[in-house]
Motif scaffolding. Structure first.
Motif, PDB file in Angstrom:
ATOM      1  N   MET A  53     -44.748 -35.918 104.891  1.00 19.13           N
ATOM      2  CA  MET A  53     -43.866 -37.127 104.723  1.00 19.13           C
ATOM      3  C   MET A  53     -43.259 -37.184 103.371  1.00 19.13           C
ATOM      4  SD  MET A  53     -42.534 -40.027 106.087  1.00 19.13           S
ATOM      5  CE  MET A  53     -43.543 -40.330 107.416  1.00 19.13           C
ATOM      6  N   LYS A  54     -41.864 -36.822 103.046  1.00 23.46           N
ATOM      7  CA  LYS A  54     -41.328 -36.999 101.891  1.00 23.46           C
ATOM      8  C   LYS A  54     -40.474 -38.334 101.632  1.00 23.46           C
ATOM      9  CE  LYS A  54     -40.965 -32.020 100.762  1.00 23.46           C
ATOM     10  NZ  LYS A  54     -41.145 -31.340 102.049  1.00 23.46           N
ATOM     11  N   GLU A  55     -40.903 -39.055 100.632  1.00 24.43           N
ATOM     12  CA  GLU A  55     -40.123 -40.407 100.467  1.00 24.43           C
ATOM     13  C   GLU A  55     -38.980 -40.349  99.374  1.00 24.43           C
ATOM     14  OE1 GLU A  55     -41.849 -43.683 100.931  1.00 24.43           O
ATOM     15  OE2 GLU A  55     -43.754 -42.991 102.047  1.00 24.43           O
ATOM     16  N   TYR A  56     -38.039 -41.129  99.682  1.00 22.88           N
ATOM     17  CA  TYR A  56     -36.790 -40.988  98.879  1.00 22.88           C
ATOM     18  C   TYR A  56     -36.150 -42.374  98.799  1.00 22.88           C
ATOM     19  CZ  TYR A  56     -36.703 -35.985  98.861  1.00 22.88           C
ATOM     20  OH  TYR A  56     -37.083 -34.729  98.617  1.00 22.88           O
ATOM     21  N   ASP A  57     -35.251 -42.598  97.886  1.00 25.29           N
ATOM     22  CA  ASP A  57     -34.527 -43.899  97.772  1.00 25.29           C
ATOM     23  C   ASP A  57     -33.303 -43.864  98.591  1.00 25.29           C
ATOM     24  OD1 ASP A  57     -36.440 -45.165  95.975  1.00 25.29           O
ATOM     25  OD2 ASP A  57     -35.475 -44.119  94.282  1.00 25.29           O
ATOM     26  N   VAL A  58     -32.699 -42.699  98.651  1.00 28.58           N
ATOM     27  CA  VAL A  58     -31.305 -42.443  99.178  1.00 28.58           C
ATOM     28  C   VAL A  58     -31.541 -40.835  99.933  1.00 28.58           C
ATOM     29  CG1 VAL A  58     -28.928 -42.134  99.142  1.00 28.58           C
ATOM     30  CG2 VAL A  58     -30.196 -43.928  97.611  1.00 28.58           C
ATOM     31  N   ILE A  59     -31.303 -41.046 101.076  1.00 29.61           N
ATOM     32  CA  ILE A  59     -31.082 -39.772 101.736  1.00 29.61           C
ATOM     33  C   ILE A  59     -29.364 -39.711 102.364  1.00 29.61           C
ATOM     34  CG2 ILE A  59     -31.605 -38.340 103.965  1.00 29.61           C
ATOM     35  CD1 ILE A  59     -34.548 -39.103 103.697  1.00 29.61           C
ATOM     36  N   VAL A  60     -29.125 -38.661 102.002  1.00 29.94           N
ATOM     37  CA  VAL A  60     -27.605 -38.377 102.326  1.00 29.94           C
ATOM     38  C   VAL A  60     -27.428 -37.402 103.416  1.00 29.94           C
ATOM     39  CG1 VAL A  60     -25.385 -37.446 101.398  1.00 29.94           C
ATOM     40  CG2 VAL A  60     -26.810 -38.558  99.902  1.00 29.94           C
ATOM     41  N   ILE A  61     -27.114 -37.704 104.593  1.00 29.75           N
ATOM     42  CA  ILE A  61     -26.964 -36.673 105.782  1.00 29.75           C
ATOM     43  C   ILE A  61     -25.575 -35.957 105.487  1.00 29.75           C
ATOM     44  CG2 ILE A  61     -27.125 -36.458 108.191  1.00 29.75           C
ATOM     45  CD1 ILE A  61     -29.065 -38.828 107.914  1.00 29.75           C
ATOM     46  N   GLY A  62     -25.512 -34.812 105.264  1.00 30.56           N
ATOM     47  CA  GLY A  62     -24.232 -33.920 105.062  1.00 30.56           C
ATOM     48  C   GLY A  62     -24.057 -33.519 103.745  1.00 30.56           C
ATOM     49  N   GLY A  63     -23.728 -32.196 103.687  1.00 30.52           N
ATOM     50  CA  GLY A  63     -23.790 -31.556 102.207  1.00 30.52           C
ATOM     51  C   GLY A  63     -22.273 -30.989 101.936  1.00 30.52           C
ATOM     52  N   GLY A  64     -21.403 -31.928 102.591  1.00 32.04           N
ATOM     53  CA  GLY A  64     -20.099 -31.538 102.326  1.00 32.04           C
ATOM     54  C   GLY A  64     -19.489 -32.128 101.304  1.00 32.04           C
ATOM     55  N   PRO A  65     -18.061 -32.299 100.870  1.00 33.78           N
ATOM     56  CA  PRO A  65     -17.470 -33.136  99.934  1.00 33.78           C
ATOM     57  C   PRO A  65     -18.401 -34.641  99.754  1.00 33.78           C
ATOM     58  CG  PRO A  65     -15.819 -32.589 101.338  1.00 33.78           C
ATOM     59  CD  PRO A  65     -17.193 -31.905 101.851  1.00 33.78           C
ATOM     60  N   ALA A  66     -18.146 -35.216 100.682  1.00 33.73           N
ATOM     61  CA  ALA A  66     -18.683 -36.846 100.914  1.00 33.73           C
ATOM     62  C   ALA A  66     -20.226 -36.682 100.355  1.00 33.73           C
ATOM     63  CB  ALA A  66     -18.446 -37.327 102.015  1.00 33.73           C
ATOM     64  N   GLY A  67     -21.083 -36.041 101.196  1.00 34.97           N
ATOM     65  CA  GLY A  67     -22.260 -36.086 100.779  1.00 34.97           C
ATOM     66  C   GLY A  67     -22.728 -35.630  99.484  1.00 34.97           C
ATOM     67  N   LEU A  68     -21.996 -34.597  98.877  1.00 34.37           N
ATOM     68  CA  LEU A  68     -22.344 -34.035  97.517  1.00 34.37           C
ATOM     69  C   LEU A  68     -21.889 -35.314  96.323  1.00 34.37           C
ATOM     70  CD1 LEU A  68     -20.963 -30.492  97.567  1.00 34.37           C
ATOM     71  CD2 LEU A  68     -23.561 -31.308  97.537  1.00 34.37           C
ATOM     72  N   ALA A  69     -20.871 -35.688  96.822  1.00 30.77           N
ATOM     73  CA  ALA A  69     -20.277 -36.735  95.756  1.00 30.77           C
ATOM     74  C   ALA A  69     -21.136 -38.058  95.930  1.00 30.77           C
ATOM     75  CB  ALA A  69     -19.064 -37.477  96.275  1.00 30.77           C
ATOM     76  N   ALA A  70     -21.720 -38.336  97.101  1.00 29.48           N
ATOM     77  CA  ALA A  70     -22.782 -39.667  97.344  1.00 29.48           C
ATOM     78  C   ALA A  70     -23.923 -39.359  96.491  1.00 29.48           C
ATOM     79  CB  ALA A  70     -22.878 -40.090  98.748  1.00 29.48           C
ATOM     80  N   ALA A  71     -24.518 -37.978  96.695  1.00 25.47           N
ATOM     81  CA  ALA A  71     -25.615 -37.742  96.090  1.00 25.47           C
ATOM     82  C   ALA A  71     -25.782 -37.795  94.810  1.00 25.47           C
ATOM     83  CB  ALA A  71     -26.110 -36.303  96.775  1.00 25.47           C
ATOM     84  N   GLU A  72     -24.510 -37.076  93.994  1.00 20.22           N
ATOM     85  CA  GLU A  72     -24.688 -37.224  92.732  1.00 20.22           C
ATOM     86  C   GLU A  72     -24.424 -38.544  92.224  1.00 20.22           C
ATOM     87  OE1 GLU A  72     -20.614 -36.710  91.191  1.00 20.22           O
ATOM     88  OE2 GLU A  72     -21.271 -35.948  89.098  1.00 20.22           O
ATOM     89  N   SER A  73     -23.745 -39.635  92.799  1.00 19.33           N
ATOM     90  CA  SER A  73     -23.748 -41.098  92.130  1.00 19.33           C
ATOM     91  C   SER A  73     -25.066 -41.564  92.345  1.00 19.33           C
ATOM     92  CB  SER A  73     -22.323 -41.767  92.481  1.00 19.33           C
ATOM     93  OG  SER A  73     -22.632 -42.077  93.844  1.00 19.33           O
ATOM     94  N   ALA A  74     -25.636 -41.324  93.816  1.00 18.84           N
ATOM     95  CA  ALA A  74     -26.683 -42.226  93.787  1.00 18.84           C
ATOM     96  C   ALA A  74     -28.010 -41.794  92.933  1.00 18.84           C
ATOM     97  CB  ALA A  74     -27.447 -41.709  95.279  1.00 18.84           C
TER      98      ALA A  74
END
Lengths: 578, 415, 111
Positions: free
Chosen positions: B1-22
């Protein structure tokens, strides 16, 4: 038989048609310019006292060329199988499996590039209870037996089977009070088990979204559902595991008869010399019977279209239901008149074993045996009609639709018998709805006949259990984990809509009946069956097939020969050479 | 079990931008991508025109994607590829995410989710095309995959149905690769794609565009041999007698994109029927606390730059997880086809709300108007508006004196 | 001449008459309109073959605009290229193409 009376009926429709008796059958000849008239002549010629109708009236200007493989080789030349099965639909495949219980050699030939590509894959997969049939019909006899076999059969084959009931719903009081008791009585007389009456309240317990007009229902708990093409493929695979041979892209082109026996069958892959020929040729079963000198019936193709809805609409039905057709439909739901309404139960709404909702089918008489194209009017009329039962149904729910051609005889019954005019042929013809239900039972009878005719023994090491990988998405995480540990490819999802892994696709490519086409893989393990209809996964599937088989991507076909998907490389100086 | 604050589902342009700013906002962040490589659909969009707003340059799709991949890879973001989410369960203070991967079944726990699952294409059957089922019927994206990723030609002479941007781009692409595009057929009386794409993809190559036309039927038993095209009436129904058979070997469809929200729906997220994406507030939080939506899953954008912008906001907000308060719904007035966000959460900052919208029809000189309780509080003029061209405005909602009972409406008026 | 600007997604509708541009909202638009009247220029994007099975084609584009009339010539050049080195995004695939000072560059990194 009263040929005069028959002629009178026929001539009322078409005076130019010649009506005669031919070897105990009623034969019609001539030429007409309407298929509807030809069909009605055939119906008018039916007589309980004849062996059957030979409707040889030509449709003016009509030709349908049988779709044949262009392949020509001598792969089968000189083979002497004990039994040759012509046709790889559910009938032929059920036969191959049953016959592989015996200590004999079995060869099945199928002209398409896979088994089960005709009517066997183009139907709703319903395991019928038999209520719409009549006493004395072979259909009834085999449906009751076949229905009872399915649970065990699917367990052995590793196919999903659900005994989801079929419900006949009434919209008026008079149907509830008159039709319902009559149906229950009929069920009792026919021997249909587990039928009961349900009040609307009882029905709501079983189907949370019944139509508002419901006044009562006849509930048939013996109905069931399977994936018809998966069962067909599984039967073929298990037959092969038990020594039967399946030759795809192989068409019977002619037979040599001598002294009332078939000596040899000419195919595009060589001449074979079988001891017995079993005709399981579906829409072409009258053509094969004619070839075998044993024809007593005529196939009149009847097209039906079914619609598949998104799994999100699965709540429409937990099982299968149809509105009773005794009360007239509301005007907006009525179909344009087709010659053959009445030879279908009118279709309905059902949940498939894969969790989609299927609506349909309809029934349209047509001269074509292989035209499975769809039309907007059929699709829209099915939506209009079934909206009566599934009130929220809309065109936006539909993810795909397909048509199939039923191999109906004018007698509207199966032809399951030993040869009459030819000694070593067995007919399993005219197997249309409810053929999926009946085929396993028919195959048992044929096995017994073959056993007796050849004096064959049971095979000692017959294994009824098909080796297969279960659908991983249906397993528990722990079970799935074990598969992935064995082969990481089981953890690589290729088809997102249906959650199909690369490992499952590779297993299908390594299966006993290897079919390296996109459709072949789709029928076996479902990539492309979901809401995106292969938009995302089809390039991946093409690539996996190419890699696994050592082919170029452009050589991977969608289905039959000629159904190439790609034209070769875009680059490297015009090597794109197709 | 891995714990995160934010999980982004999808590694396209939206997911990458969301992950960067999170991640930049201090959240322990992971990206779950089901494909083998990050970048999403941009990997196959080899044409240029991406990044003008975000990077001030005209980039090709793969360049844009790789720039974002570089940005994310420089950060402590965990990226999981070939990782497919099978189930998400809402738990107390977060979500349990189950995935299947080559390493086995993976379990994650996260406080917040960003759903950046993109969209899928409508298919031939969904636009009720009839006939046989031959090979040679492709959605434009599938054809694009074959040409641009596999390097294989799926057509030699094709008909394109739908003037959506991917269809127009593919018309040019196939022409450049030596195939013939017989024509582009569009059921609507106006093109569906960006005007610049009509110009540079069709006009540049003399590819005819047939408006108010559709494909009704395909022919061919094994490979497609022809299609039937017909003119349509003002209700988009084929007109009898106008049918024409066009010989070709492929039909390529660009008939619309559908946001992929099956995971969102499994969580009980409410969708907007006009965008087919989640209803959200100004932080891109859906109707389920902690579930954010970004990119084409939220709303099909025509510019990736806007995808990145909205996703970056969604990612940052997912990291901050501001407490929710009372909301005012933004009601749809006349002239508007679709818009995001759908509500203003009064407890969250609302001084710089980005409103994306599309007009319901072509408009020359139009005014965007927002009124609160019947009083105009904002207006902006536009020279011309077309439904395919999404507009972006920044609005200070904090200046409107909103309270929980306010009635907020957005509308467009032609002048 | 009536035309639609393709410089940015705004797609301004402009007209150009003897070198006088109207309807543009920026300088770039004006320049584009003028060029369209005399010598239309385009950026060309495509792919080139590689020798790597994991990435059979590599996306490429011109790093500037070339005359529209030379697109066919450029495509013939592009179709003959096979990349055998593991190029990175931005690397030059072919320098000074079709008699211009424009290069063909990789728009992705070979993986």
């Amino acid at each position: 038989m009263n040929l005069k009376a028959i002629a009178k009926r026929v001539h009322k429709i078409a005076p130019s048609v010649k009506v005669e008796e031919h070897r105990g059958c009623v034969r019609l000849t001539g030429e007409l310019d309407s298929w509807d008239a030809i069909y009605r002549c055939g119906v008018a010629a039916v007589s309980g006292k004849s062996l059957g109708v030979l409707n040889d009236i030509r449709l003016k200007g009509f030709v349908e060329e049988m779709k044949k493989p262009s392949l020509r080789d001598r792969a089968l030349e000189g083979k002497r199988p004990d039994v040759l099965i012509v046709g790889g639909g559910i009938m032929g495949c059920a036969l191959a499996r049953e016959l592989s219980r015996l200590d004999i050699s079995v060869l099945l030939i199928e002209k398409a590039n896979d088994v089960g590509t005709g009517a066997s894959s183009r139907n709703d997969g319903c395991i019928h209870p038999g209520i719409d049939l009549h006493r004395g019909q072979l259909k009834l006899h085999y449906v009751l037996r076949g229905n009872a076999m399915y649970e065990g059969l699917c367990k052995e084959l590793g196919c999903d089977f659900e005994r989801w009931a079929q419900t006949f719903m009434f919209s008026t009081k008079w149907e509830r009070y008159i039709i319902a008791p009559l149906m229950l009585l009929k069920g009792k007389l026919l021997g249909v088990p587990d039928m009961s009456f349900k009040t609307p309240a009882e029905m709501r317990e079983l189907e949370p979204h019944p139509p508002k007009w419901l006044t009562g229902a006849v509930y048939m708990a013996s109905a069931g559902v399977v994936s018809p093409y998966k069962v067909t493929i599984a039967l073929a695979e298990n037959a092969i595991e038990n020594g039967a041979e399946v030759s795809l892209n192989t068409v019977a082109e002619g037979m040599e008869l001598k002294d009332g026996r078939i000596v040899s069958v000419r195919t595009n892959r060589g001449t074979v010399y079988p001891k017995i020929v079993v005709n399981a040729a579906g829409a072409y079963s009258d053509v094969i019977a004619e070839m075998a000198g044993d024809r007593t019936f005529t196939i009149h193709p009847r097209k039906g279209t079914d619609l598949i809805l998104d799994k999100k609409k699965a709540y429409y039905a937990l099982s299968s239901f149809a509105r009773s057709y005794f009360a007239p439909l509301p005007p907006e739901a009525r179909e344009e008149s087709h010659a053959a309404v009445g030879h279908t139960k009118g279709g309905g709404v059902m949940r498939t074993v894969d969790g989609n909702i299927l609506v349909g089918p309809n029934a349209v008489e047509q001269p074509y045996r292989e035209d499975t194209s769809t039309s907007l009017s059929d699709v829209m009329s099915i939506i209009r009609k079934q909206k009566v039962a599934a009130e929220e149904l809309s065109a936006a729910d539909v993810i795909t639709y397909f048509s199939g051609v039923r191999a109906a005889t004018y007698e509207e019954d199966f032809v399951v018998r030993k040869g009459i005019f030819t000694e070593n042929v067995i007919e399993t013809a005219g197997i249309q709805s409810p053929g999926i239900t009946a085929a396993p039972a028919i195959a048992c009878d044929v096995r017994d006949w073959v056993k007796e005719m050849l004096g064959a023994k049971d095979k000692k090491d017959f294994d009824p259990v098909r080796k297969h990988t279960p659908r991983l998405a249906g397993l528990s995480p722990k079970e799935r984990e074990e598969y992935i540990r064995r082969d990481p490819a089981y953890g690589e999802i290729v088809c997102r809509c249906e959650e199909v892994s690369k490992g499952e696709i590779i297993d299908a490519l390594d299966s006993p009946l290897k079919v390296c086409t996109v459709d072949g893989i789709k029928r076996r393990v479902r990539p492309g069956m979901g809401r995106c209809q292969g938009g995302f996964c089809s390039p991946l599937v093409v690539k996996i097939i190419a890699e696994h088989e050592g082919m170029r991507e452009e050589d991977v076909l969608k289905g039959d020969e000629g159904s190439f998907i790609l034209y070769g490389d875009t680059k490297k100086g015009g090597e794109a050479d197709k | 079990m891995k714990e995160y604050d934010v999980i982004v589902i999808g590694g396209g342009p939206a997911g990458l931008a969301a992950a960067e700013s999170a991640c930049k906002a201090g959240a322990k962040t992971a990206v779950l991508e089901r494909e083998a490589r990050l970048g999403g659909i941009l990997k196959q969009c080899v044409h240029d025109g991406f990044g003008l707003i975000r990077f001030g340059e005209k980039l090709a799709g793969p360049e844009y994607a790789e720039r974002y991949i570089d940005l994310v890879e420089a950060l402590p973001v965990d990226t999981y590829t070939l990782t497919f989410v099978t189930e998400i369960k809402k738990e107390k203070d977060g979500f349990a995410v189950t995935c299947v991967s080559r390493e086995g079944m993976l379990s994650f726990r996260t406080r917040a989710l960003v759903l950046a699952t993109g969209c899928r294409e409508r298919t031939a059957k969904q636009v009720l095309i009839q006939g046989t089922r031959p090979a040679g019927v492709f959605t434009a994206g599938t054809a694009q995959n074959f040409v641009n990723l596999m390097g294989k030609l799926p057509a030699k002479r094709c008909v394109i149905l739908g003037s959506g941007d991917i269809g127009l781009i593919m018309a040019r692409r196939l022409t450049l690769e030596g195939a013939e595009v017989e024509g582009v057929y569009e059921v609507k009386p106006e093109p569906s794609g960006l005007t610049r794409n009509i110009h540079q993809c069709l006009h540049d190559f003399d590819i005819p565009l047939h408006l108010s036309h559709t494909v009704t039927r395909v022919f061919g038993k094994d490979r497609l041999t022809a299609v039937e095209v017909a003119e349509v009436d003002d209700r988009m129904r084929p007109i009898k007698g106008t049918e024409r058979v066009v010989e070709c070997d492929a039909l390529i469809l660009s008939v619309g994109l559908i946001p992929e929200n099956e995971l969102a729906e499994s969580l009980g997220v409410k969708l907007d029927p006009s965008t087919k994406g989640p209803e959200c507030d100004q932080t891109y939080m859906s109707t389920v606390e902690g579930v954010f939506s970004a990119g084409n899953a939220l709303n099909v954008f025509d510019l990736v730059d806007y995808v990145s912008e909205c996703a970056a906001d969604a990612g940052g907000n997912a990291a901050r997880m501001l407490p929710s308060g009372e909301c005012v719904r933004l009601e749809k007035g006349k002239g508007i086809l679709s818009y995001v966000p759908h509500r203003i959460d009064l407890a969250k900052p609302s001084d710089r709300v980005v409103l994306f919208f599309r007009s319901a029809k072509d408009m020359d000189r139009a005014t965007l108007r927002i009124s609160a309780d019947g009083k105009e509080v904002y207006k902006k003029k536009f020279a011309f508006l077309r439904p395919p061209e999404m507009q972006r405005v920044e609005i200070d909602f904090s200046a409107f004196g909103l309270n929980a009972k306010s009635k907020l409406t957005v509308e467009l008026e032609e002048n | 001449m009536e035309l639609v600007c393709i410089v940015c997604p705004k797609g301004c509708r402009m007209s150009v008459e003897n070198g006088v541009v109207t309807g543009n909202t920026c300088k770039k638009g004006e320049a584009f309109a003028k060029a369209e009247e005399t010598c239309p220029m385009r950026t060309v994007c495509s792919t080139v073959a590689t020798s790597f099975p994991s990435m059979p084609v590599l996306p490429v584009r011109t790093d500037g605009e070339i005359p529209k009339s030379r697109i066919g010539e450029l495509m013939r050049l592009i179709n003959g290229i096979e990349v055998t080195k593991k190029l990175r995004r931005g690397d030059v695939v072919a320098a000074s193409v079709v008699g211009t000072d424009v290069n063909l560059i990789a728009t992705a990194t070979i993986h």
